[in-house]
Design an enzyme around this catalytic site. Sequence first.
Site, PDB file in Angstrom:
ATOM      1  N   ARG A  79     -82.640  31.384 -28.346  1.00 11.69           N
ATOM      2  CA  ARG A  79     -82.866  30.301 -27.388  1.00 11.69           C
ATOM      3  C   ARG A  79     -82.359  30.689 -25.998  1.00 11.69           C
ATOM      4  O   ARG A  79     -82.997  30.378 -24.990  1.00 11.69           O
ATOM      5  CB  ARG A  79     -82.162  29.038 -27.893  1.00 11.69           C
ATOM      6  CG  ARG A  79     -82.547  27.754 -27.185  1.00 11.69           C
ATOM      7  CD  ARG A  79     -83.995  27.354 -27.442  1.00 11.69           C
ATOM      8  NE  ARG A  79     -84.278  26.070 -26.846  1.00 11.69           N
ATOM      9  CZ  ARG A  79     -84.462  24.945 -27.537  1.00 11.69           C
ATOM     10  NH1 ARG A  79     -84.397  24.956 -28.856  1.00 11.69           N
ATOM     11  NH2 ARG A  79     -84.722  23.818 -26.917  1.00 11.69           N
ATOM     12  N   HIS A  86     -81.670  15.949 -34.816  1.00  9.96           N
ATOM     13  CA  HIS A  86     -82.862  15.689 -34.004  1.00  9.96           C
ATOM     14  C   HIS A  86     -84.022  16.636 -34.320  1.00  9.96           C
ATOM     15  O   HIS A  86     -85.066  16.553 -33.703  1.00  9.96           O
ATOM     16  CB  HIS A  86     -82.476  15.803 -32.525  1.00  9.96           C
ATOM     17  CG  HIS A  86     -83.540  15.359 -31.572  1.00  9.96           C
ATOM     18  ND1 HIS A  86     -84.163  14.125 -31.653  1.00  9.96           N
ATOM     19  CD2 HIS A  86     -84.091  15.976 -30.487  1.00  9.96           C
ATOM     20  CE1 HIS A  86     -85.040  14.006 -30.685  1.00  9.96           C
ATOM     21  NE2 HIS A  86     -85.021  15.114 -29.963  1.00  9.96           N
ATOM     22  N   TRP A  87     -83.842  17.518 -35.281  1.00  6.39           N
ATOM     23  CA  TRP A  87     -84.816  18.584 -35.547  1.00  6.39           C
ATOM     24  C   TRP A  87     -85.212  18.550 -37.012  1.00  6.39           C
ATOM     25  O   TRP A  87     -85.046  19.529 -37.736  1.00  6.39           O
ATOM     26  CB  TRP A  87     -84.178  19.924 -35.192  1.00  6.39           C
ATOM     27  CG  TRP A  87     -85.055  20.852 -34.433  1.00  6.39           C
ATOM     28  CD1 TRP A  87     -86.262  20.605 -33.851  1.00  6.39           C
ATOM     29  CD2 TRP A  87     -84.771  22.241 -34.169  1.00  6.39           C
ATOM     30  NE1 TRP A  87     -86.746  21.726 -33.236  1.00  6.39           N
ATOM     31  CE2 TRP A  87     -85.845  22.745 -33.416  1.00  6.39           C
ATOM     32  CE3 TRP A  87     -83.717  23.087 -34.497  1.00  6.39           C
ATOM     33  CZ2 TRP A  87     -85.899  24.064 -32.986  1.00  6.39           C
ATOM     34  CZ3 TRP A  87     -83.770  24.396 -34.058  1.00  6.39           C
ATOM     35  CH2 TRP A  87     -84.846  24.876 -33.305  1.00  6.39           C
ATOM     36  N   ASN A 133     -89.942  26.098 -32.282  1.00 13.43           N
ATOM     37  CA  ASN A 133     -89.832  24.751 -32.837  1.00 13.43           C
ATOM     38  C   ASN A 133     -90.417  24.648 -34.250  1.00 13.43           C
ATOM     39  O   ASN A 133     -89.942  23.865 -35.073  1.00 13.43           O
ATOM     40  CB  ASN A 133     -90.553  23.761 -31.925  1.00 13.43           C
ATOM     41  CG  ASN A 133     -89.843  22.433 -31.779  1.00 13.43           C
ATOM     42  OD1 ASN A 133     -88.744  22.377 -31.244  1.00 13.43           O
ATOM     43  ND2 ASN A 133     -90.470  21.373 -32.245  1.00 13.43           N
ATOM     44  N   GLY A 167     -86.149  20.537 -24.716  1.00 12.66           N
ATOM     45  CA  GLY A 167     -84.911  21.219 -24.358  1.00 12.66           C
ATOM     46  C   GLY A 167     -85.157  22.544 -23.660  1.00 12.66           C
ATOM     47  O   GLY A 167     -86.209  23.172 -23.840  1.00 12.66           O
ATOM     48  N   ASN A 221     -92.415  16.464 -31.993  1.00  9.62           N
ATOM     49  CA  ASN A 221     -90.966  16.271 -32.057  1.00  9.62           C
ATOM     50  C   ASN A 221     -90.425  15.982 -30.667  1.00  9.62           C
ATOM     51  O   ASN A 221     -90.725  16.707 -29.722  1.00  9.62           O
ATOM     52  CB  ASN A 221     -90.311  17.533 -32.641  1.00  9.62           C
ATOM     53  CG  ASN A 221     -88.805  17.554 -32.496  1.00  9.62           C
ATOM     54  OD1 ASN A 221     -88.246  18.451 -31.881  1.00  9.62           O
ATOM     55  ND2 ASN A 221     -88.139  16.569 -33.055  1.00  9.62           N
TER      56      ASN A 221
END
Length: 286
Positions: free
Chosen positions: A190, A265-266, A51, A43, A111
């Site tokens: 981010r 998703h994490w 992460n 991303g 990941n």
Amino acid sequence: MTALTESSTSKFLNIKEKGLSDFKIHYNEAGNGETVIMLHGGGPGAGGWSNYYRNIGPFVEAGYRVILKDSPGFNKSDAVVMDEQRGLVNARAVKGLMDALGIDRAHLVGNSMGGATALNFAIEYPDRIGKLILMGPGGLGPSMFAPMPLEGIKLLFKLYAEPSYENLKQMIQVFLYDQSLITEELLQGRWEAIQRQPEHLKNFLISAQKAPLSTWDVTARLGEIKAKTFITWGRDDRFVPLDHGLKLLWNIDDARLHVFSKCGHWAQWEHADEFNRLAIDFLRQA
């Protein structure tokens, strides 16, 4: 143990691999013992520390040397346009980093895009990998049940094409199951990473045109992977479909699958304590 910080663990080195000539790689490193290299997702604004900052400490305390690598074209690593599928080029970067640091063999934790990188590495360099830990990895082609790309991937590319705080917030809302975890601190960190390297975003889109997601599919070669593999998935992942976990389970000889409920998703971030315990237990097993 002294608290680990991004700045205290930050390092750089140069690698020379196909498509990455005299290329600067940034990584964070701490601990001693068997090497565990953690590979982040794809991303906008992603990086090794953002992460895995919830994972590096427990792994170091468990007796591992941990490396969080910024992939080419991400965070503090050099910018690049890739002509080949990104997972393969990223795998070469992992090999280059290991060569430069004199690491013969390492466990890989990956990941999303980092999972695709880890899969490519396990296929291309089987003698250099210990165990493999995957969290919702990319690079596995179509889904048996869901039209592709999934909602999260669409929002990811929207953010690459139209970087804005609002588009980032939309992507993160789909990224995580537990919306209470979405803080201004998380979003601002981010967003600052995105703004620091606008060239990375442009290059990602150019690279995606040269080697689209369809070229990432390594399903036909999964049977070549001999490394012991621990697959994890968020039941509520809206980026990579859960049935891809079954595809890995069916095709990799020595694999097991754990699904986290109430998880997006994490997994290594949203369920950090449980993930750390399960992953470290897996690494410790004979």
